[in-house]
Design a protein around this motif. Structure first.
Motif, PDB file in Angstrom:
ATOM      1  N   ARG A   1       0.862  -1.182   0.000  1.00  0.00           N
ATOM      2  CA  ARG A   1       0.000   0.000   0.000  1.00  0.00           C
ATOM      3  C   ARG A   1       0.896   1.230   0.000  1.00  0.00           C
ATOM      4  NH1 ARG A   1      -3.994   0.711   5.002  1.00  0.00           N
ATOM      5  NH2 ARG A   1      -2.013   1.000   6.072  1.00  0.00           N
ATOM      6  N   VAL A   2       0.565   2.184  -0.877  1.00  0.00           N
ATOM      7  CA  VAL A   2       1.265   3.454  -0.910  1.00  0.00           C
ATOM      8  C   VAL A   2       0.214   4.552  -1.031  1.00  0.00           C
ATOM      9  CG1 VAL A   2       1.701   3.462  -3.410  1.00  0.00           C
ATOM     10  CG2 VAL A   2       3.211   4.722  -1.916  1.00  0.00           C
ATOM     11  N   LYS A   3       0.299   5.545  -0.178  1.00  0.00           N
ATOM     12  CA  LYS A   3      -0.658   6.652  -0.144  1.00  0.00           C
ATOM     13  C   LYS A   3      -2.098   6.152  -0.058  1.00  0.00           C
ATOM     14  CE  LYS A   3       2.349   9.773  -2.685  1.00  0.00           C
ATOM     15  NZ  LYS A   3       2.510  10.610  -3.865  1.00  0.00           N
ATOM     16  N   GLY A   4      -2.310   5.080   0.696  1.00  0.00           N
ATOM     17  CA  GLY A   4      -3.644   4.537   0.901  1.00  0.00           C
ATOM     18  C   GLY A   4      -4.141   3.616  -0.192  1.00  0.00           C
ATOM     19  N   MET A   5      -3.392   3.442  -1.284  1.00  0.00           N
ATOM     20  CA  MET A   5      -3.829   2.593  -2.394  1.00  0.00           C
ATOM     21  C   MET A   5      -3.168   1.211  -2.287  1.00  0.00           C
ATOM     22  SD  MET A   5      -3.342   3.026  -6.512  1.00  0.00           S
ATOM     23  CE  MET A   5      -1.589   2.669  -6.462  1.00  0.00           C
ATOM     24  N   PRO A   6      -3.955   0.156  -1.987  1.00  0.00           N
ATOM     25  CA  PRO A   6      -3.383  -1.185  -1.907  1.00  0.00           C
ATOM     26  C   PRO A   6      -3.247  -1.819  -3.292  1.00  0.00           C
ATOM     27  CG  PRO A   6      -5.686  -1.247  -1.305  1.00  0.00           C
ATOM     28  CD  PRO A   6      -5.343   0.200  -1.578  1.00  0.00           C
ATOM     29  N   PHE A   7      -2.242  -2.671  -3.440  1.00  0.00           N
ATOM     30  CA  PHE A   7      -2.012  -3.392  -4.699  1.00  0.00           C
ATOM     31  C   PHE A   7      -1.145  -4.599  -4.416  1.00  0.00           C
ATOM     32  CE2 PHE A   7       1.265  -0.187  -4.273  1.00  0.00           C
ATOM     33  CZ  PHE A   7       2.432  -0.866  -4.558  1.00  0.00           C
ATOM     34  N   SER A   8      -1.088  -5.512  -5.366  1.00  0.00           N
ATOM     35  CA  SER A   8      -0.189  -6.658  -5.242  1.00  0.00           C
ATOM     36  C   SER A   8       0.976  -6.472  -6.210  1.00  0.00           C
ATOM     37  CB  SER A   8      -0.920  -7.970  -5.549  1.00  0.00           C
ATOM     38  OG  SER A   8      -1.218  -8.053  -6.921  1.00  0.00           O
ATOM     39  N   SER A   9       2.133  -6.984  -5.823  1.00  0.00           N
ATOM     40  CA  SER A   9       3.301  -6.901  -6.686  1.00  0.00           C
ATOM     41  C   SER A   9       4.291  -8.013  -6.337  1.00  0.00           C
ATOM     42  CB  SER A   9       3.979  -5.537  -6.561  1.00  0.00           C
ATOM     43  OG  SER A   9       5.097  -5.475  -7.430  1.00  0.00           O
ATOM     44  N   PRO A  10       4.148  -9.174  -6.981  1.00  0.00           N
ATOM     45  CA  PRO A  10       5.123 -10.243  -6.747  1.00  0.00           C
ATOM     46  C   PRO A  10       6.538  -9.822  -7.145  1.00  0.00           C
ATOM     47  CG  PRO A  10       3.189 -11.094  -7.888  1.00  0.00           C
ATOM     48  CD  PRO A  10       3.066  -9.605  -7.851  1.00  0.00           C
ATOM     49  N   MET A  11       6.642  -8.956  -8.157  1.00  0.00           N
ATOM     50  CA  MET A  11       7.948  -8.480  -8.614  1.00  0.00           C
ATOM     51  C   MET A  11       8.658  -7.696  -7.500  1.00  0.00           C
ATOM     52  SD  MET A  11       8.575  -5.936 -11.781  1.00  0.00           S
ATOM     53  CE  MET A  11       9.761  -4.653 -11.559  1.00  0.00           C
ATOM     54  N   LEU A  12       7.941  -6.800  -6.817  1.00  0.00           N
ATOM     55  CA  LEU A  12       8.531  -6.021  -5.725  1.00  0.00           C
ATOM     56  C   LEU A  12       8.881  -6.925  -4.555  1.00  0.00           C
ATOM     57  CD1 LEU A  12       9.381  -3.365  -4.447  1.00  0.00           C
ATOM     58  CD2 LEU A  12       6.997  -2.988  -3.798  1.00  0.00           C
ATOM     59  N   SER A  13       8.056  -7.910  -4.286  1.00  0.00           N
ATOM     60  CA  SER A  13       8.330  -8.842  -3.209  1.00  0.00           C
ATOM     61  C   SER A  13       9.633  -9.596  -3.468  1.00  0.00           C
ATOM     62  CB  SER A  13       7.167  -9.819  -3.075  1.00  0.00           C
ATOM     63  OG  SER A  13       7.358 -10.681  -1.993  1.00  0.00           O
ATOM     64  N   LYS A  14       9.852 -10.035  -4.700  1.00  0.00           N
ATOM     65  CA  LYS A  14      11.103 -10.719  -5.063  1.00  0.00           C
ATOM     66  C   LYS A  14      12.297  -9.780  -4.941  1.00  0.00           C
ATOM     67  CE  LYS A  14       9.000 -13.954  -8.282  1.00  0.00           C
ATOM     68  NZ  LYS A  14       8.868 -14.323  -9.712  1.00  0.00           N
ATOM     69  N   ALA A  15      12.132  -8.533  -5.368  1.00  0.00           N
ATOM     70  CA  ALA A  15      13.220  -7.558  -5.293  1.00  0.00           C
ATOM     71  C   ALA A  15      13.581  -7.274  -3.843  1.00  0.00           C
ATOM     72  CB  ALA A  15      12.837  -6.263  -6.014  1.00  0.00           C
ATOM     73  N   LEU A  16      12.595  -7.178  -2.969  1.00  0.00           N
ATOM     74  CA  LEU A  16      12.864  -6.934  -1.553  1.00  0.00           C
ATOM     75  C   LEU A  16      13.579  -8.118  -0.919  1.00  0.00           C
ATOM     76  CD1 LEU A  16       9.610  -5.152  -0.354  1.00  0.00           C
ATOM     77  CD2 LEU A  16      11.890  -4.174  -0.588  1.00  0.00           C
ATOM     78  N   ASP A  17      13.176  -9.339  -1.270  1.00  0.00           N
ATOM     79  CA  ASP A  17      13.849 -10.520  -0.746  1.00  0.00           C
ATOM     80  C   ASP A  17      15.311 -10.541  -1.182  1.00  0.00           C
ATOM     81  OD1 ASP A  17      11.497 -11.318   0.452  1.00  0.00           O
ATOM     82  OD2 ASP A  17      10.998 -12.782  -1.106  1.00  0.00           O
ATOM     83  N   ARG A  18      15.553 -10.177  -2.435  1.00  0.00           N
ATOM     84  CA  ARG A  18      16.919 -10.179  -2.972  1.00  0.00           C
ATOM     85  C   ARG A  18      17.768  -9.099  -2.302  1.00  0.00           C
ATOM     86  NH1 ARG A  18      19.008  -6.950  -6.705  1.00  0.00           N
ATOM     87  NH2 ARG A  18      16.977  -6.236  -7.411  1.00  0.00           N
ATOM     88  N   LEU A  19      17.207  -7.911  -2.121  1.00  0.00           N
ATOM     89  CA  LEU A  19      17.981  -6.796  -1.576  1.00  0.00           C
ATOM     90  C   LEU A  19      18.145  -6.870  -0.057  1.00  0.00           C
ATOM     91  CD1 LEU A  19      16.555  -3.926  -3.753  1.00  0.00           C
ATOM     92  CD2 LEU A  19      18.870  -4.829  -3.821  1.00  0.00           C
ATOM     93  N   ALA A  20      17.190  -7.489   0.634  1.00  0.00           N
ATOM     94  CA  ALA A  20      17.278  -7.561   2.091  1.00  0.00           C
ATOM     95  C   ALA A  20      18.257  -8.626   2.550  1.00  0.00           C
ATOM     96  CB  ALA A  20      15.898  -7.829   2.676  1.00  0.00           C
ATOM     97  N   ALA A  21      18.583  -9.573   1.682  1.00  0.00           N
ATOM     98  CA  ALA A  21      19.555 -10.621   2.045  1.00  0.00           C
ATOM     99  C   ALA A  21      20.939  -9.998   2.188  1.00  0.00           C
ATOM    100  CB  ALA A  21      19.567 -11.707   0.987  1.00  0.00           C
ATOM    101  N   PRO A  22      21.711 -10.463   3.190  1.00  0.00           N
ATOM    102  CA  PRO A  22      23.057  -9.885   3.403  1.00  0.00           C
ATOM    103  C   PRO A  22      24.034 -10.212   2.307  1.00  0.00           C
ATOM    104  CG  PRO A  22      22.603 -11.599   5.035  1.00  0.00           C
ATOM    105  CD  PRO A  22      21.386 -11.459   4.162  1.00  0.00           C
TER     106      PRO A  22
END
Length: 151
Positions: free
Chosen positions: A130-151
């Motif tokens: 959710r950004v600025k109150g607008m919810p959405f799904s994004s598997p692409m962003l979820s994958k990017a966050l998993d990749r970037l959050a890993a040490p």
């Protein structure tokens, strides 16, 4: 008989084989899978449910990644890393079973102007944002966050 006659017959046979191959490819589920994939260009061309979204302020110099508890994990300052989390594909989803209170701060994009911050929230463990109150799904962003959050 002339050689052009055999050439025409050969072309017709090849065209018929191409038609049967095309029918088999369209009948299979591979086309549907590619069309519904958020990272597929084919989905954009034929009109999938995913659309591009850039949720960050223009020329964001840094983006911060937070864990579900709210602690800062990582700060992104390289343009390619910022682009991977800012320029995403968003899609529709059902809010059934998701409460408003379950969204936690996941990303904070800082703008070029002082004090300009855009917060992106996520339901922990799900590709729902959710950004600025607008919810959405994004598997692409979820994958990017998993990749970037890993040490």
């Amino acid at each position: 008989m002339k050689s052009t006659f055999y050439l025409k017959i050969g072309m017709m046979v090849l065209a018929l084989v191409g038609v049967f191959y095309g029918m088999k490819a369209l009948d299979g589920g591979a086309l549907e899978d590619k069309a519904s994939d958020p990272q597929s260009a084919l989905g954009l061309l034929i009109g999938s449910d995913y659309r591009p979204l850039n949720w960050c302020p223009e020329k964001a110099p840094k983006v911060e990644i937070f864990d579900p508890a709210g602690a800062l994990i990582k700060t992104l300052e390289r343009p390619e890393d910022i682009s991977s989390v800012c320029e995403i594909m968003m899609g529709a989803f059902s809010m059934e079973g998701i409460e408003e209170s379950s969204f936690k701060k996941s990303l904070a994009a800082h703008g070029a102007a002082a004090g300009e911050i855009v917060i992106l929230e996520q339901v922990p463990g799900k590709p729902v944002f959710r950004v600025k109150g607008m919810p959405f799904s994004s598997p692409m962003l979820s994958k990017a966050l998993d990749r970037l959050a890993a040490p």
